[in-house]
Design a protein around this motif. Structure first.
Motif, PDB file in Angstrom:
ATOM      1  N   PRO A   1      81.184  40.319  34.652  1.00  0.00           N
ATOM      2  CA  PRO A   1      80.665  41.404  33.819  1.00  0.00           C
ATOM      3  C   PRO A   1      81.621  42.582  33.850  1.00  0.00           C
ATOM      4  O   PRO A   1      82.499  42.669  34.721  1.00  0.00           O
ATOM      5  CB  PRO A   1      79.334  41.741  34.488  1.00  0.00           C
ATOM      6  CG  PRO A   1      79.533  41.352  35.918  1.00  0.00           C
ATOM      7  CD  PRO A   1      80.449  40.150  35.911  1.00  0.00           C
ATOM      8  N   GLY A   2      81.498  43.499  32.906  1.00  0.00           N
ATOM      9  CA  GLY A   2      82.418  44.617  32.822  1.00  0.00           C
ATOM     10  C   GLY A   2      81.794  45.918  33.296  1.00  0.00           C
ATOM     11  O   GLY A   2      80.638  46.224  32.991  1.00  0.00           O
ATOM     12  N   LEU A   3      82.557  46.699  34.028  1.00  0.00           N
ATOM     13  CA  LEU A   3      82.095  48.019  34.448  1.00  0.00           C
ATOM     14  C   LEU A   3      81.890  48.905  33.227  1.00  0.00           C
ATOM     15  O   LEU A   3      82.644  48.837  32.248  1.00  0.00           O
ATOM     16  CB  LEU A   3      83.103  48.667  35.390  1.00  0.00           C
ATOM     17  CG  LEU A   3      83.218  48.089  36.801  1.00  0.00           C
ATOM     18  CD1 LEU A   3      84.271  48.858  37.587  1.00  0.00           C
ATOM     19  CD2 LEU A   3      81.888  48.132  37.529  1.00  0.00           C
ATOM     20  N   ASN A   4      80.867  49.744  33.307  1.00  0.00           N
ATOM     21  CA  ASN A   4      80.501  50.665  32.234  1.00  0.00           C
ATOM     22  C   ASN A   4      80.087  49.942  30.953  1.00  0.00           C
ATOM     23  O   ASN A   4      80.107  50.529  29.870  1.00  0.00           O
ATOM     24  CB  ASN A   4      81.627  51.661  31.954  1.00  0.00           C
ATOM     25  CG  ASN A   4      81.933  52.532  33.159  1.00  0.00           C
ATOM     26  OD1 ASN A   4      81.017  52.934  33.881  1.00  0.00           O
ATOM     27  ND2 ASN A   4      83.194  52.815  33.389  1.00  0.00           N
ATOM     28  N   GLN A   5      79.688  48.670  31.105  1.00  0.00           N
ATOM     29  CA  GLN A   5      79.131  47.877  30.017  1.00  0.00           C
ATOM     30  C   GLN A   5      77.679  47.532  30.373  1.00  0.00           C
ATOM     31  O   GLN A   5      77.296  47.580  31.544  1.00  0.00           O
ATOM     32  CB  GLN A   5      79.937  46.591  29.813  1.00  0.00           C
ATOM     33  CG  GLN A   5      81.386  46.827  29.430  1.00  0.00           C
ATOM     34  CD  GLN A   5      81.530  47.482  28.076  1.00  0.00           C
ATOM     35  OE1 GLN A   5      80.826  47.143  27.130  1.00  0.00           O
ATOM     36  NE2 GLN A   5      82.436  48.455  27.972  1.00  0.00           N
ATOM     37  N   PRO A   6      76.848  47.177  29.386  1.00  0.00           N
ATOM     38  CA  PRO A   6      75.486  46.767  29.722  1.00  0.00           C
ATOM     39  C   PRO A   6      75.493  45.620  30.739  1.00  0.00           C
ATOM     40  O   PRO A   6      76.246  44.660  30.598  1.00  0.00           O
ATOM     41  CB  PRO A   6      74.917  46.320  28.376  1.00  0.00           C
ATOM     42  CG  PRO A   6      75.679  47.118  27.364  1.00  0.00           C
ATOM     43  CD  PRO A   6      77.073  47.215  27.921  1.00  0.00           C
ATOM     44  N   ALA A   7      74.679  45.738  31.766  1.00  0.00           N
ATOM     45  CA  ALA A   7      74.586  44.673  32.767  1.00  0.00           C
ATOM     46  C   ALA A   7      74.007  43.421  32.120  1.00  0.00           C
ATOM     47  O   ALA A   7      73.157  43.516  31.222  1.00  0.00           O
ATOM     48  CB  ALA A   7      73.705  45.132  33.922  1.00  0.00           C
ATOM     49  N   PRO A   8      74.458  42.240  32.537  1.00  0.00           N
ATOM     50  CA  PRO A   8      73.901  41.006  31.975  1.00  0.00           C
ATOM     51  C   PRO A   8      72.384  40.950  32.146  1.00  0.00           C
ATOM     52  O   PRO A   8      71.862  41.229  33.226  1.00  0.00           O
ATOM     53  CB  PRO A   8      74.596  39.912  32.791  1.00  0.00           C
ATOM     54  CG  PRO A   8      75.886  40.527  33.225  1.00  0.00           C
ATOM     55  CD  PRO A   8      75.558  41.967  33.485  1.00  0.00           C
TER      56      PRO A   8
ATOM     57  N   LYS B   1      70.076  53.353  32.818  1.00  0.00           N
ATOM     58  CA  LYS B   1      70.176  52.964  31.410  1.00  0.00           C
ATOM     59  C   LYS B   1      70.601  51.506  31.253  1.00  0.00           C
ATOM     60  O   LYS B   1      70.908  51.050  30.152  1.00  0.00           O
ATOM     61  CB  LYS B   1      71.155  53.889  30.690  1.00  0.00           C
ATOM     62  CG  LYS B   1      70.748  55.355  30.705  1.00  0.00           C
ATOM     63  CD  LYS B   1      71.812  56.230  30.094  1.00  0.00           C
ATOM     64  CE  LYS B   1      71.423  57.701  30.167  1.00  0.00           C
ATOM     65  NZ  LYS B   1      71.292  58.178  31.558  1.00  0.00           N
ATOM     66  N   GLY B   2      70.662  50.780  32.375  1.00  0.00           N
ATOM     67  CA  GLY B   2      71.034  49.372  32.330  1.00  0.00           C
ATOM     68  C   GLY B   2      72.521  49.123  32.258  1.00  0.00           C
ATOM     69  O   GLY B   2      72.964  48.015  31.915  1.00  0.00           O
ATOM     70  N   ILE B   3      73.333  50.128  32.610  1.00  0.00           N
ATOM     71  CA  ILE B   3      74.789  50.006  32.567  1.00  0.00           C
ATOM     72  C   ILE B   3      75.317  49.658  33.958  1.00  0.00           C
ATOM     73  O   ILE B   3      74.926  50.276  34.952  1.00  0.00           O
ATOM     74  CB  ILE B   3      75.438  51.311  32.069  1.00  0.00           C
ATOM     75  CG1 ILE B   3      74.892  51.687  30.687  1.00  0.00           C
ATOM     76  CG2 ILE B   3      76.960  51.172  32.029  1.00  0.00           C
ATOM     77  CD1 ILE B   3      75.132  50.659  29.608  1.00  0.00           C
ATOM     78  N   LEU B   4      76.210  48.675  34.016  1.00  0.00           N
ATOM     79  CA  LEU B   4      76.806  48.269  35.285  1.00  0.00           C
ATOM     80  C   LEU B   4      77.857  49.297  35.696  1.00  0.00           C
ATOM     81  O   LEU B   4      78.835  49.511  34.986  1.00  0.00           O
ATOM     82  CB  LEU B   4      77.441  46.886  35.141  1.00  0.00           C
ATOM     83  CG  LEU B   4      78.121  46.319  36.385  1.00  0.00           C
ATOM     84  CD1 LEU B   4      77.142  46.172  37.526  1.00  0.00           C
ATOM     85  CD2 LEU B   4      78.767  44.970  36.052  1.00  0.00           C
ATOM     86  N   ARG B   5      77.662  49.940  36.836  1.00  0.00           N
ATOM     87  CA  ARG B   5      78.519  51.040  37.241  1.00  0.00           C
ATOM     88  C   ARG B   5      79.483  50.696  38.374  1.00  0.00           C
ATOM     89  O   ARG B   5      80.515  51.358  38.520  1.00  0.00           O
ATOM     90  CB  ARG B   5      77.646  52.229  37.652  1.00  0.00           C
ATOM     91  CG  ARG B   5      76.714  52.720  36.527  1.00  0.00           C
ATOM     92  CD  ARG B   5      77.496  53.271  35.353  1.00  0.00           C
ATOM     93  NE  ARG B   5      78.297  54.410  35.777  1.00  0.00           N
ATOM     94  CZ  ARG B   5      77.797  55.650  35.903  1.00  0.00           C
ATOM     95  NH1 ARG B   5      76.524  55.893  35.608  1.00  0.00           N
ATOM     96  NH2 ARG B   5      78.575  56.634  36.293  1.00  0.00           N
TER      97      ARG B   5
END
Length: 214
Positions: free
Chosen positions: A10-17, A136-140
């Protein structure tokens, strides 16, 4: 490692799966945690000593995570029955109650989506991966540990606090930052801003390196 065996990350600062999975506290989805921060962490297997120390430490700090609006969610590629038996064993043998859910990921769907399976390091077991997901559901943040060594739960808690502080104040935090420590002011982006920086009342070593108290 070729593309066929490389873990999907998964990508940082992208919506978490997204996920929907059975847990020791019933079915859970990512949407259940909307409005809260979430620490999602995987472990190789139930009834293993390193994992046991980690789960006890997470359980003992659960109240501190809750105070900063953060939930805990464990995962391994074991069944719900195995998770229940293991948590009961921890309570019986160590006197620690595991108060957070544990995903039973027999299908490996969640582990695969989050890149928890590392061929050559974990085979079909999830490595010690930790994912910090904001309200907000964002992978940090993502933290990976080897199979042989346990995580520092203090560091996970510290990082959540640091991320929340950065979000709230538009600042960065230095190495080892703890609440109450001085924070880093973002560097100037233009020559004109750099000229003014040294006279803006911050604690500056040079134009690009300034701190302040919150």
């Amino acid at each position: 490692m070729n593309d066929a065996t490389a873990p999907r990350m998964p990508g940082l600062n992208q919506p978490a799966p997204d996920f929907k999975a059975p847990t020791t506290h019933g079915e859970k989805t990512l949407a259940d945690y909307k409005g809260k921060w979430l620490v999602l962490f995987s472990h190789p297997a139930d009834f293993t000593p390193v994992c046991t120390t980690e789960f006890m430490a997470f359980a003992q700090r659960q109240g501190e995570f809750a105070k900063i609006n953060c939930e805990l969610l464990g995962l391994s590629i074991d069944s719900t029955h195995s998770h229940v038996a293991w948590t009961r064993n921890i309570k019986e043998k160590f006197g620690v109650e595991i108060g957070f859910p544990i995903i039973a990921d027999l299908s490996m769907n969640v582990a695969t989506a989050y890149g928890m399976i590392q061929p050559g390091a974990s085979d079909t077991s999830a490595v010690r991966a930790t994912f910090l997901i904001d309200d907000k559901g964002i992978l940090r943040a993502m933290i990976y540990y080897p199979m042989s060594n346990g995580r520092s739960i203090d560091e996970v808690l510290r990082l959540v606090k640091a991320l929340q502080t950065s979000d709230a104040n538009g600042i960065a935090t230095p190495e080892g930052w703890q609440p109450g420590d001085k924070v880093i002011v973002p560097p100037p982006k233009t020559v004109a801003e750099a000229e003014k920086r040294m006279n803006e009342g911050y604690e500056c070593v040079d134009w690009y390196f300034c701190k302040k108290s919150l």
